[in-house]
Design an enzyme around this catalytic site. Structure first.
Site, PDB file in Angstrom:
ATOM      1  N   LYS A  14       0.831  -1.213   0.000  1.00  0.00           N
ATOM      2  CA  LYS A  14       0.000   0.000   0.000  1.00  0.00           C
ATOM      3  C   LYS A  14       0.863   1.259   0.000  1.00  0.00           C
ATOM      4  O   LYS A  14       0.629   2.174  -0.775  1.00  0.00           O
ATOM      5  CB  LYS A  14      -0.949   0.006   1.209  1.00  0.00           C
ATOM      6  CG  LYS A  14      -1.923  -1.171   1.220  1.00  0.00           C
ATOM      7  CD  LYS A  14      -3.005  -1.022   2.280  1.00  0.00           C
ATOM      8  CE  LYS A  14      -2.486  -1.113   3.698  1.00  0.00           C
ATOM      9  NZ  LYS A  14      -2.069  -2.464   4.124  1.00  0.00           N
ATOM     10  N   ARG A  89     -10.082   0.249   9.303  1.00  0.00           N
ATOM     11  CA  ARG A  89      -9.556  -1.081   9.564  1.00  0.00           C
ATOM     12  C   ARG A  89     -10.552  -1.939  10.339  1.00  0.00           C
ATOM     13  O   ARG A  89     -10.269  -3.092  10.612  1.00  0.00           O
ATOM     14  CB  ARG A  89      -8.293  -0.934  10.411  1.00  0.00           C
ATOM     15  CG  ARG A  89      -7.009  -1.414   9.743  1.00  0.00           C
ATOM     16  CD  ARG A  89      -5.903  -1.202  10.760  1.00  0.00           C
ATOM     17  NE  ARG A  89      -4.679  -1.828  10.390  1.00  0.00           N
ATOM     18  CZ  ARG A  89      -3.698  -1.234   9.708  1.00  0.00           C
ATOM     19  NH1 ARG A  89      -3.843  -0.005   9.272  1.00  0.00           N
ATOM     20  NH2 ARG A  89      -2.582  -1.880   9.464  1.00  0.00           N
ATOM     21  N   ARG A 128      10.808  -5.991   4.070  1.00  0.00           N
ATOM     22  CA  ARG A 128      10.706  -4.589   4.509  1.00  0.00           C
ATOM     23  C   ARG A 128      11.481  -4.376   5.814  1.00  0.00           C
ATOM     24  O   ARG A 128      12.102  -3.332   5.997  1.00  0.00           O
ATOM     25  CB  ARG A 128       9.224  -4.215   4.706  1.00  0.00           C
ATOM     26  CG  ARG A 128       9.020  -2.755   5.095  1.00  0.00           C
ATOM     27  CD  ARG A 128       7.576  -2.340   4.990  1.00  0.00           C
ATOM     28  NE  ARG A 128       6.751  -2.960   6.017  1.00  0.00           N
ATOM     29  CZ  ARG A 128       5.417  -2.922   6.037  1.00  0.00           C
ATOM     30  NH1 ARG A 128       4.764  -2.311   5.077  1.00  0.00           N
ATOM     31  NH2 ARG A 128       4.736  -3.488   6.999  1.00  0.00           N
ATOM     32  N   ARG A 134      11.157  -1.108  10.921  1.00  0.00           N
ATOM     33  CA  ARG A 134       9.973  -0.863  11.765  1.00  0.00           C
ATOM     34  C   ARG A 134       9.903  -1.904  12.873  1.00  0.00           C
ATOM     35  O   ARG A 134      10.036  -3.094  12.615  1.00  0.00           O
ATOM     36  CB  ARG A 134       8.713  -0.979  10.898  1.00  0.00           C
ATOM     37  CG  ARG A 134       8.249   0.344  10.346  1.00  0.00           C
ATOM     38  CD  ARG A 134       7.134   0.173   9.367  1.00  0.00           C
ATOM     39  NE  ARG A 134       5.965  -0.527   9.913  1.00  0.00           N
ATOM     40  CZ  ARG A 134       4.818  -0.641   9.249  1.00  0.00           C
ATOM     41  NH1 ARG A 134       4.695  -0.129   8.046  1.00  0.00           N
ATOM     42  NH2 ARG A 134       3.806  -1.263   9.789  1.00  0.00           N
ATOM     43  N   ARG A 146      -0.663  -9.499  13.523  1.00  0.00           N
ATOM     44  CA  ARG A 146      -1.202  -8.519  12.559  1.00  0.00           C
ATOM     45  C   ARG A 146      -2.004  -9.220  11.471  1.00  0.00           C
ATOM     46  O   ARG A 146      -3.039  -8.720  11.041  1.00  0.00           O
ATOM     47  CB  ARG A 146      -0.070  -7.695  11.951  1.00  0.00           C
ATOM     48  CG  ARG A 146       0.392  -6.594  12.906  1.00  0.00           C
ATOM     49  CD  ARG A 146       1.786  -6.154  12.613  1.00  0.00           C
ATOM     50  NE  ARG A 146       1.904  -5.461  11.353  1.00  0.00           N
ATOM     51  CZ  ARG A 146       3.069  -5.298  10.717  1.00  0.00           C
ATOM     52  NH1 ARG A 146       4.174  -5.807  11.218  1.00  0.00           N
ATOM     53  NH2 ARG A 146       3.123  -4.635   9.599  1.00  0.00           N
TER      54      ARG A 146
END
Ligand code: ADP
Length: 190
Positions: A14, A89, A128, A134, A146
């Site tokens: 995204k 969400r 990532r 992160r 998640r």
């Protein structure tokens, strides 16, 4: 004003695609995840509360992100629309968004959904993690939570927006360029 929702599981791409979308269609990008990470970096009270939830792979309370979205809508004027990334969400957030937009006689223009299978979610997040660092990408347990949170709380939005005729699904498994082109083909219709 156009109100696009960029939808998809964590790691679907995204953030990557949002950059191209806002540029081409003159939109303001609102990523609730980014806004929350800024609060954490600033060490605000909200950031402190959000951090433990985010690190656990849980969602922050609906009213927190709803407030963030409403204040972004109010403060940004000079664009053709908004690209909501990571919001809504939950079904309650989607209903709140409808109410917020209705106050100014607006509504959601379209939901652009980037879909990838669960195996690919993990692969993308691991990749990532090695680039962006992160905290919520670092732990396997957080990633699993998640993915679970996505299926339990966020996926019901597919039905919510399909019923309203606003749901548009894109195959997110191709290259960045292929996915971008499919997104543009969809957005060109609005
Ligand atoms: P990803 O792109 O991996 O889905 P985000 O950057 O969008 O991650 O969000 C990171 C975290 O921030 C989420 O796992 C969640 O804890 C919190 N968060 C972001 N947006 C929302 C939201 N709309 N409602 C509740 N929590 C949110």
């Amino acid at each position: 004003m156009k109100y696009y929702i960029l939808f998809g599981p964590p790691g679907a791409g995204k953030g990557t695609q949002a950059t191209a979308m806002v540029e081409k269609y003159n939109l303001h990008h609102i990523s609730t995840g980014e806004l929350l990470r800024k609060e954490i970096a600033a060490g605000s009270e909200l950031g402190l509360k959000a951090k433990s939830l985010i690190d656990a792979g849980a969602l922050v309370p609906d009213e927190v992100v709803e407030g963030m979205i409403e204040s972004e809508f109010k403060s940004i004027k000079d664009v053709d629309g908004f690209l909501l990334d990571g919001f809504p969400r939950t079904t309650l957030q989607a209903e709140a968004l409808d109410r917020i937009l209705a106050k100014s006689s607006e509504s959601v223009t379209a939901v652009v959904s980037i879909m990838i299978p669960d195996e690919m979610i993990k692969e993308r997040i691991r990749h990532r993690a090695s680039i962006e660092g992160r905290a919520d990408d670092a732990k396997e347990e957080t990633i699993d939570n998640r993915i679970r949170t996505y299926h339990d709380k966020t996926e019901p939005l597919v039905a919510y927006y399909t019923e309203k005729g606003k749901y548009h699904e894109i195959d997110g498994t191709g290259t960045i360029e292929q996915v971008r082109q499919s997104i543009f083909d969809t957005m060109d219709k609005f």
